[in-house]
Write an enzyme that holds these catalytic residues in place. Sequence first.
Site, PDB file in Angstrom:
ATOM      1  N   GLY A   1       0.839  -1.205   0.000  1.00 44.15           N
ATOM      2  CA  GLY A   1       0.000   0.000   0.000  1.00 44.15           C
ATOM      3  C   GLY A   1       0.864   1.239   0.000  1.00 44.15           C
ATOM      4  O   GLY A   1       1.839   1.328   0.759  1.00 44.15           O
ATOM      5  N   TYR A   2       0.527   2.191  -0.846  1.00 47.44           N
ATOM      6  CA  TYR A   2       1.332   3.421  -0.956  1.00 47.44           C
ATOM      7  C   TYR A   2       0.462   4.671  -0.833  1.00 47.44           C
ATOM      8  O   TYR A   2       0.972   5.784  -0.877  1.00 47.44           O
ATOM      9  CB  TYR A   2       2.082   3.446  -2.303  1.00 47.44           C
ATOM     10  CG  TYR A   2       1.145   3.353  -3.479  1.00 47.44           C
ATOM     11  CD1 TYR A   2       0.709   2.127  -3.957  1.00 47.44           C
ATOM     12  CD2 TYR A   2       0.649   4.507  -4.086  1.00 47.44           C
ATOM     13  CE1 TYR A   2      -0.188   2.036  -5.005  1.00 47.44           C
ATOM     14  CE2 TYR A   2      -0.250   4.427  -5.138  1.00 47.44           C
ATOM     15  CZ  TYR A   2      -0.657   3.190  -5.584  1.00 47.44           C
ATOM     16  OH  TYR A   2      -1.568   3.115  -6.625  1.00 47.44           O
ATOM     17  N   GLY A   3      -0.854   4.494  -0.703  1.00 50.62           N
ATOM     18  CA  GLY A   3      -1.774   5.635  -0.624  1.00 50.62           C
ATOM     19  C   GLY A   3      -2.630   5.500   0.620  1.00 50.62           C
ATOM     20  O   GLY A   3      -2.109   5.344   1.733  1.00 50.62           O
ATOM     21  N   SER A   4      -3.945   5.489   0.424  1.00 54.30           N
ATOM     22  CA  SER A   4      -4.833   5.419   1.595  1.00 54.30           C
ATOM     23  C   SER A   4      -4.635   4.126   2.381  1.00 54.30           C
ATOM     24  O   SER A   4      -4.949   4.073   3.572  1.00 54.30           O
ATOM     25  CB  SER A   4      -6.294   5.568   1.165  1.00 54.30           C
ATOM     26  OG  SER A   4      -6.659   4.511   0.319  1.00 54.30           O
TER      27      SER A   4
ATOM     28  N   GLU B   1     -11.343  -0.094  -4.375  1.00 56.08           N
ATOM     29  CA  GLU B   1     -10.471   0.595  -5.329  1.00 56.08           C
ATOM     30  C   GLU B   1     -10.979   0.453  -6.759  1.00 56.08           C
ATOM     31  O   GLU B   1     -10.196   0.400  -7.689  1.00 56.08           O
ATOM     32  CB  GLU B   1      -9.036   0.037  -5.219  1.00 56.08           C
ATOM     33  CG  GLU B   1      -8.516  -0.179  -3.825  1.00 56.08           C
ATOM     34  CD  GLU B   1      -8.731   0.990  -2.877  1.00 56.08           C
ATOM     35  OE1 GLU B   1      -9.067   2.104  -3.350  1.00 56.08           O
ATOM     36  OE2 GLU B   1      -8.621   0.802  -1.676  1.00 56.08           O
TER      37      GLU B   1
END
Length: 189
Positions: free
Chosen positions: A28-31, A102
């Site tokens: 995971g790199y965002g929310s 997503e």
Amino acid sequence: MDELPVNTIEANRRMGHFEDRDRVWLFGYGSLIFKADFPYIAARPATIRGWVRRFWQGSHDHRGTPGAPGRVVTLIQQEGATCHGMAYLVTPEEFAHLDHREKNGYLRFATEMTFDDGTTAEGLVYIATDDNEAYLGDAPEAEMARQIANAAGPSGPNRDYLLMLAEALRNLGAQDAHVFGLERHLFDK
Ligand code: BEZ
């Protein structure tokens, strides 16, 4: 803007080549760094190589509306780059939930990730590529920040997404000039 006709849930199901495993690492790199609202077996800070985080994906269903889309992050290939994030060890069933969360243009891709202790694992990452209908691409930093400052959707203000991501990255000890630059603009106003 009319309702966007395409979602990516079915495409993601077809790409489920990790489904014969009983647990899979998700990067995971965002929310996903600051909102892990799904069961996971383990969570570890991790990096992936050759990618940078960019606020280039439009959000008409989470942090904006069809008439006033917000901006959320996707990954863009950049040689030599390192992207910091959080890896979650999950069961394959979690992907049905995540594909729904997503659905706005993201597809799952296989990636290698490196944990803080230098060990690596093969896993999955959600990326919105430039051929999806919600993709916005690059824009001047001040313009992107203005769009983020003014957008809000069912998941809340776009501004909160940016601020929570920046805070989560600081907590990870990660440098990200793009995210921190946009964050500074929010406070310039
Ligand atoms: C992430 O945090 O990795 C992520 C969150 C939403 C969509 C795609 C990726």
